[in-house]
Motif scaffolding. Structure first.
Motif, PDB file in Angstrom:
ATOM      1  N   THR A  25       0.825  -1.207   0.000  1.00  0.00           N
ATOM      2  CA  THR A  25       0.000   0.000   0.000  1.00  0.00           C
ATOM      3  C   THR A  25       0.865   1.265   0.000  1.00  0.00           C
ATOM      4  O   THR A  25       0.565   2.237  -0.697  1.00  0.00           O
ATOM      5  CB  THR A  25      -0.931   0.003   1.223  1.00  0.00           C
ATOM      6  OG1 THR A  25      -1.748  -1.175   1.195  1.00  0.00           O
ATOM      7  CG2 THR A  25      -1.828   1.219   1.229  1.00  0.00           C
ATOM      8  N   ILE A  26       1.944   1.244   0.774  1.00  0.00           N
ATOM      9  CA  ILE A  26       2.860   2.395   0.800  1.00  0.00           C
ATOM     10  C   ILE A  26       3.490   2.605  -0.566  1.00  0.00           C
ATOM     11  O   ILE A  26       3.653   3.732  -1.033  1.00  0.00           O
ATOM     12  CB  ILE A  26       3.934   2.189   1.886  1.00  0.00           C
ATOM     13  CG1 ILE A  26       3.286   2.206   3.267  1.00  0.00           C
ATOM     14  CG2 ILE A  26       5.025   3.257   1.792  1.00  0.00           C
ATOM     15  CD1 ILE A  26       4.220   1.807   4.389  1.00  0.00           C
ATOM     16  N   TRP A  27       3.849   1.488  -1.225  1.00  0.00           N
ATOM     17  CA  TRP A  27       4.421   1.600  -2.573  1.00  0.00           C
ATOM     18  C   TRP A  27       3.410   2.208  -3.545  1.00  0.00           C
ATOM     19  O   TRP A  27       3.760   3.065  -4.357  1.00  0.00           O
ATOM     20  CB  TRP A  27       4.868   0.225  -3.070  1.00  0.00           C
ATOM     21  CG  TRP A  27       5.308   0.256  -4.497  1.00  0.00           C
ATOM     22  CD1 TRP A  27       6.503   0.698  -4.989  1.00  0.00           C
ATOM     23  CD2 TRP A  27       4.547  -0.156  -5.636  1.00  0.00           C
ATOM     24  NE1 TRP A  27       6.552   0.582  -6.355  1.00  0.00           N
ATOM     25  CE2 TRP A  27       5.361   0.073  -6.784  1.00  0.00           C
ATOM     26  CE3 TRP A  27       3.273  -0.688  -5.806  1.00  0.00           C
ATOM     27  CZ2 TRP A  27       4.922  -0.227  -8.073  1.00  0.00           C
ATOM     28  CZ3 TRP A  27       2.840  -0.983  -7.078  1.00  0.00           C
ATOM     29  CH2 TRP A  27       3.657  -0.748  -8.205  1.00  0.00           C
ATOM     30  N   LEU A  28       2.165   1.791  -3.460  1.00  0.00           N
ATOM     31  CA  LEU A  28       1.134   2.349  -4.338  1.00  0.00           C
ATOM     32  C   LEU A  28       0.929   3.838  -4.073  1.00  0.00           C
ATOM     33  O   LEU A  28       0.706   4.614  -5.007  1.00  0.00           O
ATOM     34  CB  LEU A  28      -0.184   1.593  -4.150  1.00  0.00           C
ATOM     35  CG  LEU A  28      -0.270   0.216  -4.788  1.00  0.00           C
ATOM     36  CD1 LEU A  28      -1.532  -0.507  -4.328  1.00  0.00           C
ATOM     37  CD2 LEU A  28      -0.257   0.322  -6.304  1.00  0.00           C
ATOM     38  N   LYS A  29       1.019   4.239  -2.808  1.00  0.00           N
ATOM     39  CA  LYS A  29       0.897   5.653  -2.476  1.00  0.00           C
ATOM     40  C   LYS A  29       2.007   6.456  -3.148  1.00  0.00           C
ATOM     41  O   LYS A  29       1.782   7.548  -3.678  1.00  0.00           O
ATOM     42  CB  LYS A  29       0.942   5.824  -0.958  1.00  0.00           C
ATOM     43  CG  LYS A  29       0.825   7.275  -0.509  1.00  0.00           C
ATOM     44  CD  LYS A  29       0.866   7.385   1.009  1.00  0.00           C
ATOM     45  CE  LYS A  29       0.782   8.851   1.443  1.00  0.00           C
ATOM     46  NZ  LYS A  29       0.809   8.969   2.930  1.00  0.00           N
ATOM     47  N   ARG A  30       3.221   5.914  -3.149  1.00  0.00           N
ATOM     48  CA  ARG A  30       4.343   6.588  -3.810  1.00  0.00           C
ATOM     49  C   ARG A  30       4.134   6.618  -5.325  1.00  0.00           C
ATOM     50  O   ARG A  30       4.463   7.605  -5.987  1.00  0.00           O
ATOM     51  CB  ARG A  30       5.646   5.864  -3.486  1.00  0.00           C
ATOM     52  CG  ARG A  30       6.083   5.967  -2.034  1.00  0.00           C
ATOM     53  CD  ARG A  30       7.284   5.084  -1.778  1.00  0.00           C
ATOM     54  NE  ARG A  30       8.367   5.383  -2.708  1.00  0.00           N
ATOM     55  CZ  ARG A  30       9.305   4.500  -3.050  1.00  0.00           C
ATOM     56  NH1 ARG A  30       9.278   3.270  -2.552  1.00  0.00           N
ATOM     57  NH2 ARG A  30      10.264   4.849  -3.881  1.00  0.00           N
ATOM     58  N   LEU A  31       3.582   5.537  -5.862  1.00  0.00           N
ATOM     59  CA  LEU A  31       3.391   5.461  -7.310  1.00  0.00           C
ATOM     60  C   LEU A  31       2.355   6.469  -7.793  1.00  0.00           C
ATOM     61  O   LEU A  31       2.580   7.184  -8.778  1.00  0.00           O
ATOM     62  CB  LEU A  31       2.972   4.045  -7.716  1.00  0.00           C
ATOM     63  CG  LEU A  31       2.753   3.807  -9.215  1.00  0.00           C
ATOM     64  CD1 LEU A  31       4.045   4.048  -9.995  1.00  0.00           C
ATOM     65  CD2 LEU A  31       2.222   2.400  -9.466  1.00  0.00           C
ATOM     66  N   ILE A  32       1.216   6.550  -7.124  1.00  0.00           N
ATOM     67  CA  ILE A  32       0.186   7.482  -7.584  1.00  0.00           C
ATOM     68  C   ILE A  32       0.604   8.928  -7.352  1.00  0.00           C
ATOM     69  O   ILE A  32       0.091   9.829  -8.011  1.00  0.00           O
ATOM     70  CB  ILE A  32      -1.183   7.190  -6.927  1.00  0.00           C
ATOM     71  CG1 ILE A  32      -1.147   7.450  -5.421  1.00  0.00           C
ATOM     72  CG2 ILE A  32      -1.650   5.787  -7.234  1.00  0.00           C
ATOM     73  CD1 ILE A  32      -2.503   7.330  -4.752  1.00  0.00           C
ATOM     74  N   ALA A  33       1.538   9.149  -6.423  1.00  0.00           N
ATOM     75  CA  ALA A  33       2.058  10.512  -6.233  1.00  0.00           C
ATOM     76  C   ALA A  33       2.789  10.980  -7.485  1.00  0.00           C
ATOM     77  O   ALA A  33       2.800  12.181  -7.788  1.00  0.00           O
ATOM     78  CB  ALA A  33       2.987  10.549  -5.026  1.00  0.00           C
ATOM     79  N   ASP A  34       3.388  10.037  -8.234  1.00  0.00           N
ATOM     80  CA  ASP A  34       4.048  10.394  -9.490  1.00  0.00           C
ATOM     81  C   ASP A  34       3.044  10.869 -10.534  1.00  0.00           C
ATOM     82  O   ASP A  34       3.422  11.532 -11.504  1.00  0.00           O
ATOM     83  CB  ASP A  34       4.838   9.197 -10.039  1.00  0.00           C
ATOM     84  CG  ASP A  34       6.088   8.913  -9.227  1.00  0.00           C
ATOM     85  OD1 ASP A  34       6.646   9.876  -8.661  1.00  0.00           O
ATOM     86  OD2 ASP A  34       6.502   7.747  -9.149  1.00  0.00           O
ATOM     87  N   PHE A  35       1.783  10.490 -10.373  1.00  0.00           N
ATOM     88  CA  PHE A  35       0.722  10.936 -11.274  1.00  0.00           C
ATOM     89  C   PHE A  35      -0.027  12.150 -10.705  1.00  0.00           C
ATOM     90  O   PHE A  35      -1.161  12.425 -11.100  1.00  0.00           O
ATOM     91  CB  PHE A  35      -0.263   9.792 -11.541  1.00  0.00           C
ATOM     92  CG  PHE A  35       0.305   8.675 -12.352  1.00  0.00           C
ATOM     93  CD1 PHE A  35       0.251   8.702 -13.739  1.00  0.00           C
ATOM     94  CD2 PHE A  35       0.910   7.591 -11.738  1.00  0.00           C
ATOM     95  CE1 PHE A  35       0.782   7.672 -14.492  1.00  0.00           C
ATOM     96  CE2 PHE A  35       1.448   6.554 -12.480  1.00  0.00           C
ATOM     97  CZ  PHE A  35       1.384   6.600 -13.870  1.00  0.00           C
ATOM     98  N   ASN A  36       0.616  12.829  -9.757  1.00  0.00           N
ATOM     99  CA  ASN A  36       0.025  14.023  -9.132  1.00  0.00           C
ATOM    100  C   ASN A  36      -1.278  13.710  -8.407  1.00  0.00           C
ATOM    101  O   ASN A  36      -2.241  14.478  -8.469  1.00  0.00           O
ATOM    102  CB  ASN A  36      -0.197  15.136 -10.162  1.00  0.00           C
ATOM    103  CG  ASN A  36       1.115  15.682 -10.699  1.00  0.00           C
ATOM    104  OD1 ASN A  36       2.121  15.694  -9.993  1.00  0.00           O
ATOM    105  ND2 ASN A  36       1.107  16.118 -11.945  1.00  0.00           N
TER     106      ASN A  36
END
Length: 387
Positions: free
Chosen positions: A281-292
């Motif tokens: 879940t933490i990784w997904l949070k970082r990933l979607i942050a790249d999509f603003n």
């Protein structure tokens, strides 16, 4: 997640990369280094994702060997990028993405549908089960004591080939993830019962060959469901972890994994699953942050074990919990930093239950629906009604 425009581009430069072990990596390094010189940057969450940002222009490029997906909010900038790439590499523009790595992509306004119909059909053809009678459940809650073996899957080699192929099918079919996980544990020496279970799974796929994952416009809140089947393996007594994460109404991540150690209690097995779900879940949070897509609120992680929830929110250690102290400290730290919030959920509503054990048909269909796995025709009808 929903993208404004999807394009797929195939590079034909250096076709000989498929004959050399290190060539794909060298190609990736050469291609991405060129992109970096044009202003792209690697995503910190996924090295295959490169991002270009200049003022109001954003371009996202995903590369897998020589298959590329590109999207952005500026058509002129994308065209300029393609012209620059064509000056350095021989590339073929395939337009709006319809197929990518064997995945069919059907789209309407604000809606996509991902499926692997052709790939699933090829697996059925390899086993001569294209015209077989279908089943409504991929697994059995109780293995039969007597069954009629046949030559549909004649040997271990065929078993390994088909089971390995089915692992790729789980990209759009998480409903078969638990069955595949079980079958994959016997690749080295499948018994007749495993050949029987593999055929059952293929017959289920025959009846649901048009099923896939819809991606629709919805909220952008992450929520995770975590579960474990304590000592579910009757031979090793190891537990199975299962968790899935939704972005709004869309299923974006799921995992089924047999735990590496034997848990001494159901609380321990649930904690192991919860820790793994938290990492993902933490990784997904970082990933979607790249999509603003910022996610400032604690991510809701649902668990149906009251002991785990009590321990996660009250970090008191004693002799009975010392053996799970590391996972407990990890989860408590993220709760205190407001990264996640562990919340209770009724076992009936626990979606991750479909990943941890074989279920009766009615229960299986209910959870499959909650995973949003649907038939292509029904999704298409909903699209037309929405439009």
């Amino acid at each position: 997640m929903i993208l404004d425009r999807l394009g797929r581009y195939w590079s034909k430069t250096d076709v000989t990369i498929y004959g050399l072990k290190q060539a794909p990596r060298q190609w990736y390094t050469t291609f991405t280094n060129h992109l970096i010189t044009t202003g792209f940057q690697h995503s910190k969450a996924d090295p295959s994702l490169l991002i270009y940002r200049r003022q109001d222009t954003q371009i996202f490029l995903l590369v897998y060997v020589d298959d590329i997906l590109i999207t952005g909010n500026n058509e002129a900038a994308i065209s300029d990028l393609l012209n620059k790439l064509n000056s350095q590499f021989t590339m073929k523009h395939l337009g709006i993405a319809r197929h990518f790595l064997g995945i069919s992509i059907q789209s309407t306004k604000d809606t996509y549908f991902l499926s692997q119909h052709a790939y699933a059909l090829s697996l059925l053809q390899q086993t001569n089960l294209v015209k077989c009678n279908s089943l409504s459940n991929p697994s059995v809650t109780k293995e039969p004591s007597h069954f009629q073996p046949d030559n549909t899957i004649p040997d271990a080699t065929m078993y390994r080939r088909i089971t390995g192929g089915l692992q790729y099918l789980t990209i759009t079919r998480p409903d078969i993830a638990h069955s595949i996980n079980t079958l994959s544990q016997h690749m080295h020496d499948p018994a007749p019962i495993h050949l029987y279970l593999l055929k059952r799974l293929l017959r289920y796929i025959k009846g649901t060959i048009n099923f896939g994952l819809p991606i629709t416009k919805s909220s952008l809140d992450l929520r995770t469901f975590s579960d474990a089947d304590w000592a579910g393996d009757p031979i090793t007594r190891k537990s199975t972890s299962g968790f899935c994460t939704f972005l709004g109404d869309n299923l974006v991540s799921w995992t089924v994994k047999k735990q590496t150690t034997v848990s001494r209690s159901s609380t321990e097995s649930e904690y192991i699953a919860l820790a793994a779900a938290t990492v993902d879940t933490i990784w997904l949070k970082r990933l979607i942050a790249d999509f603003n897509i910022p996610h400032d609120r604690p991510i809701s992680v649902y668990c149906d074990n009251t002991s785990v929830i009590a321990l996660a929110n009250n970090s008191v250690f004693h002799a009975r919990t010392k053996h799970i102290e590391i996972d407990q400290r990890f989860i408590c730290d993220h709760i205190q930093h407001k990264t996640i919030s562990v919340l209770p959920i009724n076992t009936v509503d626990q979606i991750a239950d479909i990943f941890t054990k074989s279920l009766p048909t009615l229960r299986f269909k209910q959870l499959r629906s909650k995973l949003t796995i649907r038939e292509e025709t029904s999704v298409r009808g909903e699209m037309l009604e929405h439009n």
